[in-house]
Design an enzyme around this catalytic site. Sequence first.
Site, short mmCIF file in Angstrom:
data_model
loop_
_atom_site.label_atom_id
_atom_site.label_comp_id
_atom_site.label_asym_id
_atom_site.label_seq_id
_atom_site.Cartn_x
_atom_site.Cartn_y
_atom_site.Cartn_z
N GLN A 129 0.91 -1.27 0.00
CA GLN A 129 0.14 -0.13 -0.02
C GLN A 129 0.85 1.17 -0.02
O GLN A 129 1.55 1.53 1.05
CB GLN A 129 -0.80 -0.03 1.29
CG GLN A 129 -1.76 1.14 1.43
CD GLN A 129 -2.69 1.09 2.80
OE1 GLN A 129 -2.18 0.52 3.77
NE2 GLN A 129 -3.82 1.84 2.74
N GLY A 130 0.78 2.00 -1.21
CA GLY A 130 1.90 3.32 -1.18
C GLY A 130 0.92 4.32 -0.86
O GLY A 130 0.70 5.23 -2.05
N TYR A 131 0.68 4.68 0.43
CA TYR A 131 -0.15 6.00 0.64
C TYR A 131 0.89 6.86 1.47
O TYR A 131 1.23 7.95 0.72
CB TYR A 131 -1.24 5.66 1.52
CG TYR A 131 -2.48 5.00 1.11
CD1 TYR A 131 -2.56 4.45 -0.07
CD2 TYR A 131 -3.56 4.98 1.87
CE1 TYR A 131 -3.77 4.21 -0.69
CE2 TYR A 131 -4.92 4.84 1.35
CZ TYR A 131 -5.06 4.41 0.17
OH TYR A 131 -6.10 3.81 -0.22
N SER A 132 1.41 6.39 2.54
CA SER A 132 2.17 7.57 3.41
C SER A 132 3.35 7.95 2.52
O SER A 132 3.95 7.20 1.85
CB SER A 132 2.64 6.82 4.68
OG SER A 132 1.42 6.15 5.33
N SER A 164 4.75 -1.55 4.16
CA SER A 164 4.76 -2.73 4.67
C SER A 164 4.88 -3.79 3.47
O SER A 164 4.07 -3.72 2.44
CB SER A 164 3.41 -3.18 5.53
OG SER A 164 3.25 -2.22 6.65
N GLU A 247 -10.31 -1.34 5.47
CA GLU A 247 -9.31 -1.73 6.26
C GLU A 247 -9.79 -2.35 7.57
O GLU A 247 -9.00 -3.38 8.11
CB GLU A 247 -8.24 -0.87 6.58
CG GLU A 247 -6.97 -1.05 6.64
CD GLU A 247 -5.73 0.01 6.44
OE1 GLU A 247 -6.07 1.05 6.13
OE2 GLU A 247 -4.72 -0.33 7.10
N SER A 364 -3.65 7.12 13.60
CA SER A 364 -3.28 7.20 15.03
C SER A 364 -4.38 7.53 16.14
O SER A 364 -5.58 7.90 15.65
CB SER A 364 -2.29 8.34 15.02
OG SER A 364 -2.84 9.54 15.21
N GLU A 366 -4.77 9.78 18.10
CA GLU A 366 -5.01 11.20 18.30
C GLU A 366 -6.18 11.52 17.11
O GLU A 366 -6.93 12.12 17.15
CB GLU A 366 -3.97 11.85 18.00
CG GLU A 366 -2.88 12.39 19.17
CD GLU A 366 -2.21 10.92 19.29
OE1 GLU A 366 -2.04 10.21 18.51
OE2 GLU A 366 -1.51 10.81 20.31
#
Length: 385
Positions: A129-132, A164, A247, A364, A366
């Site tokens: 998964q190429g998001y971040s 990952s 997800e 996260s 938050e």
Amino acid sequence: MRFTPQDEEFRQRVRDWLDASLTGEFAGLRGAGGPGREHERPAERLAWHRHLAAAGWTCLGWPSEHGGRDATLVQQVIFHEEYARADAPARVSIVGEELLGPTLIAFGTPGQKARFLPPIRNVRELWCQGYSEPGAGSDLASVSTRAVCDGAEWVITGQKIWTSGAHEADWCFVLARTEPGSSRGRGLSYLLVPMRQPGITVRPIRQLTGTSEFNEVFFDGARTAAENVVGEPGDGWRIAKATLAIERGAAMLGQQVGFRRELGNLLRLARHTGAGQDPLLRDKLARAWIGLEVIREYALDTLDGDDDTEASVLKILWSRWHRELGELAMDVLGAPSALAGGDPYDEWQRLFLFSRADTIYGGSDEIQRNIIASRALGLPREARP
Ligand SMILES: Cc1cc2nc3c(=O)[nH]c(=O)nc-3n(C[C@H](O)[C@H](O)[C@H](O)COP(=O)(O)OP(=O)(O)OC[C@H]3O[C@@H](n4cnc5c(N)ncnc54)[C@H](O)[C@@H]3O)c2cc1C
């Protein structure tokens, strides 16, 4: 959610199959490859996952026309519970099976479904998964990786991070900015990009646990065919958010069976070492047990809804619980917990270290609390700095 006699029959079938299959060449794989241990025996786990596929135990919830089992949500929960209970090895193709596959089923063209779903279903192609990006994590809409279409191909330039399994993946779904000058969610596209090509460099990141399950991925003129865009060009944000919503799912219930096993092992350790006589530890262990009961009930109650707030509450409940279990394990071990015990860590040290990540990935704590504040509590959106 309650289990009917038919569900229990299904459960027995899954249990029998797993008991009969985790033998012979696969007998030693029980427990291999969990969180923070993705480096363990990848080739054997791949063979095991293909064995599951051959027996029709992959992609259970997919429609049968795409090779799935049309399994109900309850059956999926049962499968994952039994899978965890049998201590079967971590599956290697979760990203394709649980994230990209359902996204393509919902948004892909017939050609994309025909090309990409069978190799996911048969565990012949692995995905990441190429998001971040370094500048776009919680604030994913800040993605700056660029892609331009030269007619026949997209040409991609930029960097992803925390990807990952990129070192083992054949393909990556990449969120990239395809409209120059656009900002935030506008002008992004959802591209399917082959990983094994000269324009892509994968560099492992060594984690707290000493292992490297995720990576930096550099795109330097990487290419993919023009038709490998999911949805319309520029509509990637909508598709990317749909993948994020997927997800969460039935696998969460299975994960809890794994948590239960970890807590059971910790209780045994506490009994064995005498730590269970310490009044403070007894209190914490009892609280951990109660916490897990609460999570299971909440998850069963809310799993079939598609309420963002409930998903956020559940994510906070289980990620905090798991992190606290890691801390509790260190308390139960006492002073020796500070000495490196394995290769480089023992089971409890690894749990303590890896569970720090639980409150980060998948949104996260938050960010989950922000979602709850604005959507459930009706508080105004927080000011953007
Ligand atoms: C084990 C693991 C696996 C991962 N796998 C993948 C993967 O396969 N593919 C992928 O694309 N990504 C992956 N990620 C990345 C993950 O999605 C990001 O780490 C996550 O979105 C947080 O982004 P960040 O790390 O950039 O932190 P940041 O967004 O920079 O956040 C830093 C801190 O600031 C807080 N913060 C940020 N914004 C706000 C706000 N508005 N209000 C209050 N607090 C805020 C955060 O909660 C956090 O504590 C993985 C991460 C982990 C830990």
